[in-house]
Design a protein around this motif. Structure first.
Motif, PDB file in Angstrom:
ATOM      1  N   MET A  98       0.848  -1.200   0.000  1.00 32.14           N
ATOM      2  CA  MET A  98       0.000   0.000   0.000  1.00 32.14           C
ATOM      3  C   MET A  98       0.883   1.250   0.000  1.00 32.14           C
ATOM      4  O   MET A  98       0.637   2.207  -0.745  1.00 32.14           O
ATOM      5  N   GLN A  99       1.915   1.216   0.794  1.00 31.62           N
ATOM      6  CA  GLN A  99       2.821   2.363   0.878  1.00 31.62           C
ATOM      7  C   GLN A  99       3.426   2.660  -0.488  1.00 31.62           C
ATOM      8  O   GLN A  99       3.494   3.807  -0.927  1.00 31.62           O
ATOM      9  N   GLU A 100       3.854   1.575  -1.152  1.00 29.33           N
ATOM     10  CA  GLU A 100       4.484   1.732  -2.465  1.00 29.33           C
ATOM     11  C   GLU A 100       3.483   2.330  -3.468  1.00 29.33           C
ATOM     12  O   GLU A 100       3.820   3.239  -4.231  1.00 29.33           O
ATOM     13  N   LEU A 101       2.241   1.808  -3.414  1.00 30.05           N
ATOM     14  CA  LEU A 101       1.217   2.304  -4.352  1.00 30.05           C
ATOM     15  C   LEU A 101       0.911   3.777  -4.076  1.00 30.05           C
ATOM     16  O   LEU A 101       0.799   4.597  -5.007  1.00 30.05           O
ATOM     17  N   LEU A 102       0.787   4.125  -2.816  1.00 28.07           N
ATOM     18  CA  LEU A 102       0.405   5.500  -2.469  1.00 28.07           C
ATOM     19  C   LEU A 102       1.502   6.495  -2.851  1.00 28.07           C
ATOM     20  O   LEU A 102       1.207   7.608  -3.279  1.00 28.07           O
ATOM     21  N   SER A 103       2.734   6.058  -2.731  1.00 35.11           N
ATOM     22  CA  SER A 103       3.798   7.029  -3.012  1.00 35.11           C
ATOM     23  C   SER A 103       4.194   7.051  -4.487  1.00 35.11           C
ATOM     24  O   SER A 103       4.735   8.052  -4.962  1.00 35.11           O
ATOM     25  N   GLY A 104       3.905   5.948  -5.219  1.00 35.22           N
ATOM     26  CA  GLY A 104       4.443   5.891  -6.581  1.00 35.22           C
ATOM     27  C   GLY A 104       3.462   6.119  -7.725  1.00 35.22           C
ATOM     28  O   GLY A 104       3.856   6.569  -8.801  1.00 35.22           O
ATOM     29  N   THR A 105       2.182   5.819  -7.514  1.00 36.94           N
ATOM     30  CA  THR A 105       1.270   5.736  -8.678  1.00 36.94           C
ATOM     31  C   THR A 105       0.964   7.098  -9.315  1.00 36.94           C
ATOM     32  O   THR A 105       0.644   8.057  -8.620  1.00 36.94           O
ATOM     33  N   LEU A 135     -11.093   2.172  -3.780  1.00 33.66           N
ATOM     34  CA  LEU A 135     -10.005   2.580  -4.664  1.00 33.66           C
ATOM     35  C   LEU A 135      -9.917   4.102  -4.770  1.00 33.66           C
ATOM     36  O   LEU A 135      -8.838   4.674  -4.832  1.00 33.66           O
ATOM     37  N   LEU A 136     -11.091   4.737  -4.775  1.00 35.39           N
ATOM     38  CA  LEU A 136     -11.105   6.209  -4.813  1.00 35.39           C
ATOM     39  C   LEU A 136     -10.434   6.776  -3.570  1.00 35.39           C
ATOM     40  O   LEU A 136      -9.654   7.736  -3.651  1.00 35.39           O
ATOM     41  N   LEU A 137     -10.751   6.153  -2.434  1.00 35.79           N
ATOM     42  CA  LEU A 137     -10.173   6.600  -1.164  1.00 35.79           C
ATOM     43  C   LEU A 137      -8.652   6.442  -1.213  1.00 35.79           C
ATOM     44  O   LEU A 137      -7.901   7.343  -0.810  1.00 35.79           O
ATOM     45  N   MET A 138      -8.239   5.287  -1.742  1.00 38.07           N
ATOM     46  CA  MET A 138      -6.793   5.051  -1.889  1.00 38.07           C
ATOM     47  C   MET A 138      -6.177   6.109  -2.793  1.00 38.07           C
ATOM     48  O   MET A 138      -5.132   6.687  -2.476  1.00 38.07           O
ATOM     49  N   ALA A 139      -6.875   6.342  -3.922  1.00 33.89           N
ATOM     50  CA  ALA A 139      -6.360   7.301  -4.912  1.00 33.89           C
ATOM     51  C   ALA A 139      -6.216   8.692  -4.303  1.00 33.89           C
ATOM     52  O   ALA A 139      -5.274   9.425  -4.618  1.00 33.89           O
ATOM     53  N   SER A 140      -7.144   9.037  -3.408  1.00 31.97           N
ATOM     54  CA  SER A 140      -7.082  10.389  -2.824  1.00 31.97           C
ATOM     55  C   SER A 140      -5.845  10.547  -1.933  1.00 31.97           C
ATOM     56  O   SER A 140      -5.452  11.654  -1.615  1.00 31.97           O
ATOM     57  N   GLN A 141      -5.225   9.407  -1.562  1.00 32.69           N
ATOM     58  CA  GLN A 141      -4.009   9.511  -0.733  1.00 32.69           C
ATOM     59  C   GLN A 141      -2.735   9.343  -1.580  1.00 32.69           C
ATOM     60  O   GLN A 141      -1.632   9.284  -1.038  1.00 32.69           O
ATOM     61  N   MET A 142      -2.894   9.223  -2.886  1.00 31.72           N
ATOM     62  CA  MET A 142      -1.711   9.026  -3.741  1.00 31.72           C
ATOM     63  C   MET A 142      -1.104  10.384  -4.060  1.00 31.72           C
ATOM     64  O   MET A 142      -1.740  11.211  -4.726  1.00 31.72           O
ATOM     65  N   SER A 143       0.122  10.589  -3.599  1.00 32.18           N
ATOM     66  CA  SER A 143       0.696  11.931  -3.686  1.00 32.18           C
ATOM     67  C   SER A 143       1.017  12.365  -5.121  1.00 32.18           C
ATOM     68  O   SER A 143       1.047  13.540  -5.419  1.00 32.18           O
ATOM     69  N   LYS A 144       1.262  11.392  -6.015  1.00 35.35           N
ATOM     70  CA  LYS A 144       1.663  11.779  -7.374  1.00 35.35           C
ATOM     71  C   LYS A 144       0.576  11.488  -8.408  1.00 35.35           C
ATOM     72  O   LYS A 144       0.833  11.467  -9.612  1.00 35.35           O
TER      73      LYS A 144
END
Ligand SMILES: CCCCCCCCCCCCCCCCCCCCCCCCCCCC(=O)SCCNC(=O)CCNC(=O)[C@H](O)C(C)(C)COP(=O)(O)OP(=O)(O)OC[C@H]1O[C@@H](n2cnc3c(N)ncnc32)[C@H](O)[C@@H]1OP(=O)(O)O
Ligand code: NDP
Length: 514
Positions: A98-105, A135-144
């Motif tokens: 999850m960390q990798e996805l949030l910081s990289g996607t 997934l939307l919630l996850m996406a809202s935490q994706m910094s990039k």
């Protein structure tokens, strides 16, 4: 490299549903046209005793990825499978992943869904609504994150006749449906399902509409777009014509008719067959990803990926083209010669089901029993008829989809990207449908049925034999019925007498006798 392809260089992309029909073609095209992309994360679950790695290995070793492996030899290093199950409320993604996805996607393509028409409402809500929300919630935490692209269906509002590129309100708010799934038991859900889905034909179209509503209500500041494809069929051109790997949509019925099981179908011949090749949908999806990230439209744009508005093909014409294709590309070991009647009312449908489906199945099962084998044809026929009853709705209605956003997007593309995206719209031009259908049938034969093309002459010979048996059977049946009639009816005997004497009485006198 085209403008759109260049955009994906160095990007980290997340795809859900990458093991599915659409997801695989999307991943293939991204790797083939943007080999410089950084990584594609795929959310994937272990399945059928296979580990994630084995599933990825199987995809990369399929025919679909042959070109990719030439262009991007290190493709296996660029796919990063992430263990996930969208049926679980936390999506079952590990903390580290999850960390990798949030910081990289950078870009999300959300393709995963249950596409089953008979899915229980709870299951369909979990996958098509709640997982989208998570997934939307996850996406809202994706910094990039630059864009979130959601794949819906052109049939999410199939209760309407004309469908615009807008989100239509749902009578019951998705939030309320999601909450109720937590405390209602299955029996009550079964009871309220028909009331909730209303004039939609199944839980699939209903939950896809709820999924769109969730996107609309909960996407916040994200750059989001929705793509609505109609009936997705085999590829038109890319990576090669006719690629197909599942029996959903028309493919299963094409097999059933080519093998001679399906002989009649309740259909509206003049309804539009809105089939769209999978590569057309994928090209639009990739272009939408670029446009959404670069142009950042102020509101969520919806794009229809349909064919009927450009140059419609009717089910009647589509059916005839499929039958014509079977003449050139027959399937092996057909049960009967391919021929399908379209029926238009309940009575003729039941009649032809009895005559063309059940009767031959019963006769064949009787033959199997006589020869000491296990009967199976009636069971197969009943499953086929059940499947048809699920698909019938879509062959008996026509819809009109507006495509303003899709047209707008095409006009924004560079000439090179336009060429790619426009080219795959070609089957929408009348004389290309036959070519498309022929490649579709060929694709089914090669990639789904795994039949060798060298066997075509033998398959043709088999069909000729079936035709002769058919004529012989019909002639024998006619003679038996006629003989019985003559034995029992004076009228029949009179007619027979007339027929026999008629040619003699009409014979002209020969000049020699005059
Ligand atoms: C007037 C005179 C005119 C004369 C003209 C002459 C005309 C000649 C015509 C000749 C040609 C005919 C061919 C034309 C093609 C017509 C095609 C029409 C198709 C319309 C399709 C509309 C689709 C709408 C799409 C909506 C778009 C989307 O958004 S979603 C994606 C699509 N989703 C699906 O398609 C899922 C559908 N499938 C299901 O929901 C389930 O599979 C099921 C409920 C149907 C069955 O579930 P079940 O639990 O029984 O088990 P399952 O394991 O799934 O399968 C069991 C057996 O059924 C077979 N099967 C499954 N799907 C299909 C299928 N689509 N077609 C055929 N058979 C199917 C499967 O193989 C299994 O069989 P067995 O292995 O034997 O058990
Ligand atoms: N095919 C069509 O005709 C049309 C499709 N669409 C839409 O396109 C999208 C893709 O459809 P298509 O490729 O045909 O569908 P498929 O059934 O081929 O693929 C569905 C994908 O979703 C994944 N998935 C399902 N359940 C889960 C889960 N619990 N956890 C993780 N992944 C899961 C599947 O993974 P797994 O392999 O593990 O099962 C698979 O990768 C869908 O959103 C559909 O609604 C829209 C219009 C028409």
């Amino acid at each position: 490299m085209s403008m759109v392809a260049a955009f994906y260089s160095n990007k980290s992309i997340l795809i859900t549903g990458a093991t599915g029909f659409l997801g695989k073609v999307l991943m293939e095209k991204l790797f083939r046209t943007s080999p410089q992309l950084k990584v594609i994360y795929i959310l994937i679950r272990p399945k059928a005793g296979q580990t994630l790695q084995e599933r990825v290995f199987q995809i990369l070793n399929s025919k679909l990825f042959e070109k990719v492996k030439e262009i991007c030899p290190n493709v296996h290093e660029k796919i990063r499978p992430i263990s996930a199950d969208l049926n679980q409320s936390d999506l079952a993604i590990s903390k580290e992943d999850m960390q990798e996805l949030l910081s990289g996607t950078n870009i999300v393509f959300h393709c995963a869904a249950t596409v089953r028409f008979d899915a229980h409402l709870r299951e369909a809500v979990q996958l098509n609504v709640i997982a989208t929300q998570k997934l939307l919630l996850m996406a809202s935490q994706m910094s990039k994150l630059e864009a979130f692209i959601h794949i819906s269906t052109a049939f999410s509002n199939c209760n309407l006749k004309r469908i615009d590129e807008v989100i239509y309100p749902c009578p019951v708010e998705p939030r309320k449906i999601i909450d109720s799934m937590e405390w209602l038991d299955d029996a009550i859900i079964d009871e309220i399902t028909p009331k909730l889905i209303g004039d939609r034909p199944n839980t699939y179209t209903y939950t896809k509409a709820l999924g769109e509503m969730v996107i609309h209500q909960e996407s916040g500041n994200l750059n989001v777009a929705i793509i609505r494809p109609s009936i997705v069929g085999a590829s038109w051109q890319e990576p090669f014509p006719g690629w197909i790997d599942n029996i959903n949509g028309p493919s299963g019925l094409i097999i059933a008719s080519g093998k001679g099981f399906l002989r009649s179908l309740r259909a509206t011949p003049m309804a539009i067959a809105d089939v769209i090749p999978v590569d057309t949908v994928v090209n639009l999806t990739i272009a939408v990803g670029w446009y959404t990230a670069v142009h950042r439209p102020k509101s969520t744009l919806i794009y229809h990926s349909t064919s009927g508005n450009l140059n419609p093909c009717l089910w009647h014409d589509m059916g005839l083209k499929v039958l014509a294709a079977f003449e050139k590309i027959p399937f092996e070991r057909a049960f009967r010669r391919p021929y399908v009647d379209f029926t238009t009312n309940n009575f003729t449908t039941q009649y032809w089901n009895a005559v063309s489906h059940w009767a031959p199945a019963i006769i064949y099962d009787f033959y199997l029993r006589l020869t000491g084998r296990k009967p199976r044809m009636l069971k197969l026929m009943n499953r086929l008829l059940r499947t048809i009853s699920m698909l019938e709705y879509f062959i008996n209605h026509s819809w009109e989809w507006s495509t303003n956003n899709t047209e707008m997007l095409l006009s924004e593309l560079s000439p090179e990207d336009q060429r790619v995206s426009m080219e795959v719209r070609q089957p929408s031009h009348a004389n290309h449908w036959l070519e498309y259908i022929e490649n579709y049938v060929l694709g089914i034969k090669k990639y789904l049925l795994k039949e060798d093309l060298a066997g075509i002459p033998k398959a043709k010979e088999h069909l000729r034999r079936l035709r002769n048996i058919h004529y012989l059977f019909n002639t024998a049946l006619f003679l038996i019925v006629w003989r019985l009639l003559i034995a029992r009816s004076q009228t029949a005997r009179n007619v027979w007498f007339l027929i026999m004497t008629c040619p003699l009485r009409q014979e002209p006198k020969s000049p020699a006798r005059r």
